[in-house]
Each structure stands twice: as C-alpha cells, then as structure tokens.
Design an enzyme around this catalytic site. Structure first.
Site, PDB file in Angstrom:
ATOM      1  N   HIS B  51      -7.622  -0.358  -7.211  1.00 55.78           N
ATOM      2  CA  HIS B  51      -6.500  -0.223  -6.286  1.00 55.78           C
ATOM      3  C   HIS B  51      -5.463   0.821  -6.534  1.00 55.78           C
ATOM      4  CE1 HIS B  51      -4.708  -2.299  -2.784  1.00 55.78           C
ATOM      5  NE2 HIS B  51      -3.611  -2.102  -3.321  1.00 55.78           N
ATOM      6  N   HIS B  97      -4.458  -4.569   4.082  1.00 52.37           N
ATOM      7  CA  HIS B  97      -4.482  -5.861   3.390  1.00 52.37           C
ATOM      8  C   HIS B  97      -5.559  -6.592   3.940  1.00 52.37           C
ATOM      9  CE1 HIS B  97      -0.947  -8.126   1.446  1.00 52.37           C
ATOM     10  NE2 HIS B  97      -1.331  -7.431   0.543  1.00 52.37           N
ATOM     11  N   ASN B  98      -6.706  -6.016   3.321  1.00 47.38           N
ATOM     12  CA  ASN B  98      -7.979  -6.629   3.945  1.00 47.38           C
ATOM     13  C   ASN B  98      -8.186  -7.975   3.475  1.00 47.38           C
ATOM     14  OD1 ASN B  98      -7.906  -4.369   5.475  1.00 47.38           O
ATOM     15  ND2 ASN B  98      -9.661  -3.211   3.989  1.00 47.38           N
ATOM     16  N   HIS B  99      -8.413  -7.997   1.981  1.00 43.85           N
ATOM     17  CA  HIS B  99      -8.906  -9.052   1.622  1.00 43.85           C
ATOM     18  C   HIS B  99      -7.957 -10.416   1.502  1.00 43.85           C
ATOM     19  CE1 HIS B  99     -11.730  -6.370  -0.094  1.00 43.85           C
ATOM     20  NE2 HIS B  99     -12.484  -7.435  -0.459  1.00 43.85           N
TER      21      HIS B  99
END
Ligand SMILES: Nc1ncnc2c1ncn2[C@@H]1O[C@H](COP(=O)(O)OP(=O)(O)O)[C@@H](O)[C@H]1O
Lengths: 234, 580, 79, 79
Positions: B51, B97-99
């Site tokens: 990230h 902010h997928n997870h």
C-alpha cells in the site's frame, strides 16, 4: 436589507445562503460564539449544515450557542428569522418554533428536487408567490420528518402557520409526494407572529436557471420587498 | 538503544505476521546493521507494504504519461494538480477503501471519503466535488444488500456532513466481487495555482505539529491488512475499525485553510494509511531532512498506548505539519478557534534519521531516506491473458427478440436507474451542480462561472478481463467520451488500479497489460495521469476480482451555460449516431 | 463514578426508526416481535461526591441537552 | 412480554457523538462529566412462551439486525 448569517462550526450551506441574499443588500456572517448581532440586522439566517456534527439530535447543541440569545431577542422584537434545514432544526430545538424533526420515514438521507405548495402568500417570506402555487425546490436532509403532538398540529393548522407543504408538480398532496413522512406534509412553519420561518427545503439552491431553476428566488425577493415597504419596521 | 528492551522478541513468525518476507527482513538487517526493535519492525512493515511502497507496481507505473504543459503536480504528492486557467488550479485524486468497506461498509466507505478529502485539502484546495466508483457482488448474494446499503449510506453521511456535493459515480454488480467489493472515492478541489502546499519539509529545527482528532488504536495494521488478501477467517482477525467523524474533518478543513493563509505552514501531510509513520517519514525524506518525534506529547484517546501503536494507528481526521516558528502564535489561534487538538510532537533535524522517543527511551532510530527509497521493488513475473476466440456475430442465433432483450437489459441492476444511490448523496450543496448524477459526466460551475469542470468515473472490467490491454484503453476512452459529451475539454486523469494478487503471474499480467493500455490511450489523447492509487490483493478465498482499473476524468468547460445533457428535449427531433 | 442515562420517545410520538426495524425484522423472519421503539443511552463517567450530587448533574445534563422534552423522557440510573 | 435491548459501542472504538456531547456539556457549564459514550436501546414487545424463548428471539434480532458486531456489543434485559 441587512442579513446576518449565523455560522456554526459545522454549517455548510452558508455560502449558498450568501449567494441568494447578495442581490438584496448586505449580508454578514456572524460567528456562533458572538453574543450580538450586527447593528441594524433585519434578517437572521440560520443556514443548512450539520452545526455540531448533529450526532445527538440535529440542532440540539447549536441551540445552546452564545449567539442564540441575540437571535431570540431579535425575534422577540419582531425581527425576521429564517431557518433553513439545519436552521429549522435549530429553531425547534431552541423553542422559537414548535415541534420536532425526526428521521425521515424511510430512514435515508434524501437529496432531490421536490415540489412544495405555498400555503399563504400574505407573509414577509412569501409575498412574491401565489397562494396554492407549487414551486420546485431542493431538499437534502436525513431528519426532516416534522412531528408535533396533536394539539400543536391543530393549533398550527388552525392559525394558518403552515408555510409550505410537500406536494406533486400539480400542487396535490399525496403519500408519494411526501418525501420524509412529515405530519400533514409540513415542509415549513411560521412562528405565531409570522416573523420566524423554519423550512426543510433549500430555496437558496434554486436561484439560477443553470442550476435547477429559480423557484427559490421568490422567498428572498419577498423578504427584500417586505423590508423596502417597511424600512423602519424593526 | 537496546533492541532487547522491547517485547515481543523479533522472531521469524513475528516478522511474517508483519507481512514482511524473509528476504525483505534480510534487507532490513543489512540496512540498519542490527536487529530492529519491535517499534522499528512496525515502521518497516508499514513503509514497505504494498500500500505504501507500491513495490509490485512502481516499475510499471513509470510508463504512464504524467506530463503536459497544464500539469502543475503529477503523481507523488497527496493529490495531482492541473492548471485550469485564470490563476486557478484543480486538485484531485481517487483512492480505494475496499477491504475496510467489506468489513464495516458504513464506516469503511465513510472513512474512504474522509481520507480522499484530506488528500485534496492538504494541498491547499477547497473541495468542490466528490465522486465514487462502486463494485458489488451479485445482487442475489446474501451479503450484497447489506453492503450496498452500508456503503451508500456511509459515503453520503460523510460527504453530506462535510458539505461537498457528491456529483457522480458508477455502480455495478458482478459475482466476481462477492467476497471483495470495491469502494473507490474521488475528491476534487480548487486552489490558487500559486498557493499549492506540499509535503516537503524545509529548515532544520522547525516544529512538527499534530492537528486534528486524538490518536486511538484504530486500524492498527490497517495498511498491512489492505495489502493482504482475504481468507475465510478474515472477519475474525479484523483490527479495530476506524470510525469517521465528518464534523471534525470539516473543522480540520477550515482550520487548515485558515492556517495556510497566515503563511505559517511550511509543509503539510495528512495521516492516512500507516498514519504518523508514513506522514512524518515522507515529510522528512522529501525535504532531505531528519525527523525527531517525541510521542509523549501525542494527543491520545486511550491510555497506555505504546510507541508502536501510536506510530501505526490509523485514527482519522489527523494532520501533520511543519510550521514556521515565527508564526506559531497565529497558528495556535486558528487551532483554538476551530476547537481542535494540537501539539508540537517533534522537530526537523539535519541528521537524515527518523528518531522516535517515548517515555524517555529511543524506540526507533532509522535512516529516513532509505525507509522509502530502499523499499523493495519487484519486477514480478507476469504472463499476458490468452487472447479469446473471436466470435462471429453472424454465427450466433439470437436467443430472444431484440425488444425482449432490451427490456431485460434495462431491468438489470447494472443498467437500471441509480437514483436510489445518488439521492442519498447531497449533490446540490454549494449551488453549482449544473449537471447532477444520472448523465454522462457531472458538470459543476466554479465560483460564479462561467467556467466549470466536468467529472466522471469509469471502467468496464468485463473488457479488461477479456483483453487487458484493450480494456485499459477503453476505460480511458470512455472517460474521455463522457467528458466531451457534456462539452468539456478533457484535461487529466486520476486512476485507481484494483487487481488481485500480484504474486500470481496471470494477475500481474492483467495489471501490466491494463496499464499499457491506459498509458497508450492517455498518450494518444494528451490526457495525462496526475494522481492515483493501486489496490492489489483484491481476492477472496484465492479468487481474484475482475481487473478493475478505475479511471477518474477531469475536463474543463469555458462556459457551463453551453453544456449538453443526456435527455431528449422534445418529440420529433432527429437522432444522430456518431462514431464507428 | 459511572452512570447511565436512558432517553426514550414519549408515548404517542411516532417512531419511524422503530417502525422500520419492526418491518425489517419481519423480512428477516425474526418472529414474535410485536413492536419496537428505539431510544438512546448515554454511559457517563463523572466526578461527584455522592449519589445525590451525581443525580443532580445528570438531570441538569438531560434538561439542558441530552433529552428534547418536547418528545422525549429521560431516566437516570446510578448503580 | 416486554424487554429491552441495549447496544453499546465496543471499547476502543471512536465515538464522535459522545465526544461532541462532552464538548457541548462543558460549554454549557455542566460540570463534573468526564466522559460520555452514546448507545442505543430498543424497547421491544414480544410474544414468547417464556424467558428462554424471548431471549432466543432477541439474540437473533440483535445478531441479524440490531447490533453491528464489528463495532458494537449488545445486551438483552428481560425483567
Ligand atoms: N455511486 C454513485 N454515486 C453517484 N452517482 C452515481 C453512482 N452510481 C451511479 N451514479 C450516477 O448514475 C449514472 C449511471 O450509473 P452507472 O450505470 O453505474 O454508470 P455509467 O452509466 O457511467 O456506466 C452515473 O453516470 C452517475 O451519474
């Protein structure tokens, strides 16, 4: 017309209100921590927003701001007060207007163009409209569901203090034209002396043909005309 | 400093649980010449994860076109900046902010919006619009409804309170996202082109100031988690969820902009993923300076927080800045007026080291440049997707009539009206929304006009899966077309590259080829990429999502009064079809 | 000292959230629930000499802020 | 049968609402309040044969809808 727009830390439609008022005189921004309004204020505007995050009840914390004492005094002198959306919520929490604004019946925030019916046009806020006219206006709120006990509603209706009702484009009331479940489709109410108006919709966002339309302009023009006709009213 | 004064001891298991591979750990040992402390291990894990370090993607991102005469700042800062004339600049970026959104849809999506807004106002811009791009699993999947409702409410709640219109986006459904949804949020702001603020610190001995909410144990190791694919038990292992506070963010916006006007801000950086660590390291490294932090001064929400926790916390609504000591008093006045927590938590030094003190002890002492520059860089093996067989349309019998097909199509969740979604977003606030959601691109007026911006987010993962190179090109072309369709001159792009596990050559192949396609289309269209975000490891139970390189396009209209809208205007008009 | 304040909607005031929850529970096949009314609690930590002082502070907090007495009732619970 | 469900935020989770209330109470000079955390209650009327059956239904309602167990804990109170 001299307007004072009260700025709470989480206000966010103050710029929109300033823009709508600009053609009609001077508008000043007043910080919520102040205790006085500028000299010669004709109209106080409580703009839309989320005054203190509105995590408790919308408007609850703002109603205790230092500046609100001056707003009450202004209203008691007969001065004009306009509460839009969060401003309406603050006015009911503050007790200048009756009732309460609960979560929208479908429990969702809702932003869209909506028609409201002008219930009377003989007030400082609505003289440029026709009674019964359906105007197109924006709504953007999560807690605009107007509620009051039965006695209060009877009194409001009996005294003709409902300013606007949600309706369809033809001015008809119906369940589907009521976006948030408000009692009697109430979108805005007046104080007893008709100098304080609280409404959920945003007339300040309908002042420009490019951005949705101009049906909101009438409200600001009405106020300016009222002031022009009675320069020494307050 | 004794590396044994801290617990737990550094074991291979501990290293692995920090997402560091054995060879990456060897690299750390070689770099610092000793065993790292526990705090230092945390710092490396934050800085060197996918990230923050872009270790799998960096190499390939280099091939993207990022320059044009109107580009003021390309990738590498909090957001990209382009010149839009009249002394004004447009600042924008998209981020995933997928997870977090899969684990807690409301807060995950809300904090995604909060993060991207901070990226934009950190640069000195006032946000004027938000957009998003959402991908959910199959509509009939048992979790989908809950996720859609939560994500949409979360996006709305944050943007609506903060006071910025959410003017556009895209929403679609596919079973490939059942266990890994996508929430990509884009924010757009406006600044004076000669008043842009950057992360680069200058001057030795200048105070480093912390501003915003207090630090809690939120999302510790969130950045590491964002780079680890989901296993079946991911829901049990989740870290403390970050909760957004849009009210504080609004105060932070006003305080930052006010502070910037005083001339007190030398450098500024928001604390996003990997929080204090990455913001402090980046500010120092970019300015060729060292940074010394004293965590005893850090405003904390909880008692007994360790240096490790403070450095890795992902609590929201926080900023770090280097202030001009001569203007400290003016700065303080702004913090106090807006009622925010602030503290001097360190200073810049000339040592080029990142030194962290806590409770009278040195908890970390690392070479600051190498934390970023020496991060692993991988040229991961990649194989291109096999070309699909061409289907000759003439050989296919239509299974249903065209009329029936049309009815079925417009009833699909992908093509039906998205009103339910965008009505939950305040898309009218600020009074400048000339084209609201539901069209090809949103159009907003700037100030009193007539100039405006056109904004869109697009991608068609189906195409990217069938042919990554062409799919990448198509996503850019679609964004370009959507902007031109409303009458704008397309200017620049932000992207959000959502893919599966890059350690699998076929996934890496999708990534590489999509990127090539994006690069080629952007070059051909003079449509540079000025900011973006990479989100890898989007997998659940070993299955990757469809390759989804989201494209956010920004165009400029010289007169918003001359825009075209999607609706047919009156009966009897002629319809033209343009293109091939 | 720890205490809890409970704020509930007055009888007769419509509760849209409670209504929506009733509907949702039905849709989820959670059976046997006749009605739901939603309220708020505030878990408070406070400095107070004794029970009486704590109650006074909490009542003040409720009347000034925590409850809207147009539509809500409150209750103070000090263990 | 009447029952109450109390839903509170887990420890360590930020509570912006509580924080805003703390600030407002200070501004209102309500003194002695050190911290506030806000939660929800649901007052439920239900048909259930006995205490055990009621508890089972309410737990089901919490897990399916009333509490978001990622950030919230719940408690069932049946008098
Ligand atoms: N998540 C969203 N946020 C805001 N607007 C949206 C969103 N999803 C869809 N819309 C609006 O609805 C329109 C149609 O949505 P969709 O079919 O998903 O996108 P597109 O037609 O661009 O592929 C979009 O152009 C956009 O204006």
């Amino acid at each position: 017309m001299n307007a004072a727009i009260i700025l709470f830390p989480g206000s966010n439609r103050e710029g929109d209100a300033l823009r709508a008022l600009a053609p009609h005189g001077a508008a000043k921004v007043v910080w919520h921590g102040d205790r006085e309004l500028p000299q010669g204020t004709d109209l106080v505007v409580l703009p839309g927003g989320f005054s203190y995050g509105d995590y408790l009840r919308c408007g609850a914390i703002a109603a205790h701001s230092p500046v609100m004492g001056a707003v009450r005094a202004h209203a008691e002198r007969g001065g004009l007060v306009l509460g839009i959306c969060n401003g309406f919520q603050i006015l009911v929490e503050f007790g200048l207007l009756p009732g309460v604004l609960m979560r929208n019946a479908q429990l969702r925030f809702i932003c869209r163009m909506q028609h409201v019916r002008v219930e009377r046009s003989d007030t400082a806020f609505a003289s440029r409209y026709k009674q019964g006219q359906a105007i197109k206006i924006a709504i953007a709120h999560g807690e605009g569901n107007y509620e009051a006990d039965a006695e209060t509603i009877r009194r409001l209706e009996g005294d003709g203090r409902v300013a606007f009702r949600y309706c369809d484009a033809q001015g008809k009331l119906s369940k589907s034209a009521n976006p948030n479940g408000s009692t009697n489709a109430i979108a805005g109410v007046y104080s007893e002396r008709f100098n304080v108006l609280g409404l959920m919709p945003h007339p300040e966002n309908l002042i420009d043909p490019l951005v949705g339309g101009t049906d909101g302009k009438g409200l600001f023009e009405s106020l300016a005309a009222f002031k022009a006709a009675a320069p020494a009213a307050v | 400093m004794s590396s044994h004064s801290e617990k737990p001891p550094i074991t291979p298991e501990l290293v692995a649980s920090h997402g560091l591979k054995p060879d990456e750990y060897e690299k750390i040992l070689a770099l610092i010449g000793r065993i790292p402390t526990f705090t230092e291990l945390g710092i490396f894990s934050a800085m060197w994860n996918e990230h923050c370090s872009y270790k799998s993607s960096r190499l390939h991102l280099r091939g993207l076109p990022t320059r044009a005469p109107w580009v003021i700042q390309g990738p590498g800062e909090n957001a990209g900046v382009i010149d839009i004339g009249d002394g004004e600049a447009c600042v924008f970026k998209m981020e995933s902010h997928n997870h977090p959104s899969y684990i807690e849809p409301f807060q995950g999506a809300a904090t995604g919006v909060g993060g991207i807004l901070r990226d934009v106002f950190t640069m000195g811009a006032r946000p004027v619009a938000c957009l998003n791009l959402l991908r959910f699993g199959a509509p009939e999947h048992p979790k989908t409804r809950h996720l859609v409702a939560g994500v949409v409410a979360g996006i709305g709640s944050y943007g609506n309170s903060f006071g910025v219109p959410t003017v556009g986006g895209a929403t679609a459904f596919h079973k490939g996202y059942d266990g890994n949804i996508l929430v990509n949020a884009m924010a757009v702001g406006i600044a004076r082109s000669d008043e842009i603020f950057y992360a680069k610190a200058t001057g030795v001995g200048n105070p480093i100031v912390y501003l915003g909410s207090k630090t809690g144990r939120d999302g510790i190791h969130g950045a590491t988690m964002a780079s680890a694919s989901f296993e079946e038990d991911a829901e049990a292992k989740r870290p403390t969820v970050q909760v957004g506070d849009p009210f504080t963010e609004k105060l932070l916006l006003e305080a930052c902009l006010e502070l910037m006007r005083t001339g007190a801000v030398i450098a500024i950086q928001d604390m996003g993923a990997a929080g204090l660590t990455s913001s402090a390291v980046e500010m120092g490294a970019k300015g060729d300076l060292g940074v010394e932090l004293d965590l005893d001064a850090l405003p904390c929400r909880e008692t007994g927080m360790s240096a490790y926790e403070m450095l890795l916390s992902e609590s929201q609504e926080r900023m770090l800045m280097v202030l001009d000591p001569a203007k400290e008093e003016e700065a303080k006045a702004a913090f106090v007026k807006w009622g925010l927590d602030f503290a001097i938590v360190g200073k810049t030094t000339d040592t080029l080291r990142f030194v962290v003190k806590h409770g009278g002890e040195v908890k970390a002492d690392l070479p600051i440049k190498q934390l970023g520059d020496a991060a692993p860089l991988y040229d991961r093996p990649h194989v291109s997707s096999a070309a699909r067989e061409r289907i000759d349309p003439a050989r296919i019998e239509p299974p249903i009539s065209n009329a029936e097909a049309l009815l079925r199509l417009i009833a699909t969740p992908d093509l039906c009206s998205k009103r339910w979604v965008y009505e939950q977003y305040d898309h009218l606030i600020l009074g400048n929304s000339v084209q609201t959601p539901g069209g090809d691109a949103a159009v907003i007026r700037l100030g009193d006009g007539p100039k405006g911006l056109a904004l869109t987010t697009d991608v068609t993962p189906r195409y990217c899966e069938a042919d990554p190179f062409e799919g990448g090109k198509q996503a850019v072309a679609e964004a370009w077309r959507n902007l031109t369709a409303v009458g704008a001159l397309p200017r620049a792009v932000t992207d959000n590259l959502n893919f599966g596990n890059p350690e699998k050559p076929e996934i890496m192949g999708q990534f590489v080829d999509c990127l090539k396609g994006i690069g080629e289309a952007c070059r051909a269209l003079d449509f540079p990429i000025v900011s973006g975000n990479v989100s890898l490891y989007n997998e659940s139970s070993g299955k990757a999502i469809p390759p989804t390189p989201s494209i956010g396009g920004v165009g400029v209209l010289s007169d918003v009064g001359r825009t075209a809208t999607i609706a047919f205007k009156r009966p009897g008009e002629q319809i033209f079809l343009i293109g091939t | 000292m720890k205490a809890r304040v409970v704020v509930t909607l007055r009888n007769g005031i419509l509760d849209p959230q409670g209504k929506a929850i009733e509907g949702a529970l039905k849709a989820l096949h959670v059976n046997g629930i006749k009605s739901v009314r939603q309220g708020k609690i505030f878990d408070v930590e406070l400095d107070a000499a004794d029970h009486g002082a704590a109650e006074a502070v909490l009542r003040e907090a409720c009347e000034k802020l925590l409850a809207n007495q147009v539509v809500e009732d409150y209750q103070v619970e000090i263990p």
